[in-house]
Scaffold this active site. Structure first.
Site, short mmCIF file in Angstrom:
data_model
loop_
_atom_site.label_atom_id
_atom_site.label_comp_id
_atom_site.label_asym_id
_atom_site.label_seq_id
_atom_site.Cartn_x
_atom_site.Cartn_y
_atom_site.Cartn_z
N GLY A 123 0.67 -1.29 -0.05
CA GLY A 123 0.05 0.04 0.09
C GLY A 123 0.74 1.28 0.18
CB CYS A 124 0.20 4.63 1.21
SG CYS A 124 1.19 6.46 1.28
CE1 TYR A 125 5.33 7.42 -1.14
CE2 TYR A 125 6.89 6.18 -2.53
CZ TYR A 125 6.08 7.62 -2.13
OH TYR A 125 6.22 8.51 -3.09
CD1 TRP A 126 4.69 8.93 2.14
CD2 TRP A 126 2.65 9.55 2.48
NE1 TRP A 126 4.44 9.76 1.45
CE2 TRP A 126 3.39 10.26 1.61
CE3 TRP A 126 1.35 9.73 2.78
CZ2 TRP A 126 2.85 11.08 0.86
CZ3 TRP A 126 0.74 10.78 2.16
CH2 TRP A 126 1.30 11.54 1.21
CB CYS A 127 1.09 2.97 5.67
SG CYS A 127 -0.30 4.10 5.58
#
Length: 215
Positions: free
Chosen positions: A47-51
């Site tokens: 998913g989102c790499y920030w997470c």
């Protein structure tokens, strides 16, 4: 005669000092070499790499978690390019960890805990091939470890739906722009951070509370 004796003493002291200094430098170099041998990298898309980055930054043994892109063909992809979902690239995090502190299996345990490996090309409201669940392996050991944990999860019937996580050979990693790095730490009050990333971190901290870094 006294002058000659003094010169001999000074020469000996200087030589001893150089030897000690050389020994220190050699020891330091040996330690750095050993430390590097203990380091390994694995590249994960969940998913989102920030997470993903925010979670692994808190796992003891992880030396760095860098957001970027893997899996596509065109060189030097931009965030805007990848966001179209047409490049083949995936938002990933390249994790460098110390094998004497954590393990590849533990890295994978965290991975399958903090994201949903059963949703194809999406994580929550983040939809597109750039958000697909994937493990990019760099050697046979990583491939086997990834496949083994997936097989174990399937056998244990942990999920109601089939696991769709892909296991693919690593080719290239492109680091995302600086403003994407440490995004959660730098933007904790942003709605996405509070509503999407924070719950993942809380879940991770609850389950792996004995594996957290000392802050």
């Amino acid at each position: 005669m006294k002058k000659i004796f003094l010169i001999c003493i000074l020469t000996t002291l200087t030589a001893c000092g150089q030897k000690k200094e050389t020994t220190k430098e050699t020891t330091k170099l040996a330690e750095e070499t050993t430390n590097k041998k203990n380091l390994e990298t694995i590249t994960l898309g969940g998913g989102c790499y920030w997470c993903v980055e925010a979670v692994y930054e808190n796992l003891n043994g992880v030396k760095s978690a860098v957001s970027g892109f893997s899996g596509g063909k065109n060189a030097n992809p931009s965030y805007e390019d990848v966001s179209t979902g047409q490049t083949g690239y995936v938002e990933v995090v390249q994790i460098t960890y110390d094998k004497t502190i954590t393990s590849l299996n533990e890295i994978f345990q965290v991975f399958f805990t903090v994201h949903d490996p059963t949703t194809l090309n999406r994580q929550g409201a983040d939809v597109g091939t750039q958000y697909r669940s994937v493990i990019f392996y760099k050697n046979e050991e990583q491939r086997l470890a990834a496949q083994n944990i997936i097989n174990e999860l399937k056998k244990a019937k942990i999920y109601d739906s089939p696991i769709v996580t892909a296991v693919e050979p690593f080719t290239k990693f492109y680091k995302a722009d600086d403003y994407h790095q440490n995004y959660y730490e730098n933007n904790k009050n942003q709605p996405y951070c509070r509503m999407v990333i924070q719950p993942k971190i809380e879940k991770f901290e609850k389950i792996f509370k004995d594996k957290l870094k000392n802050k």
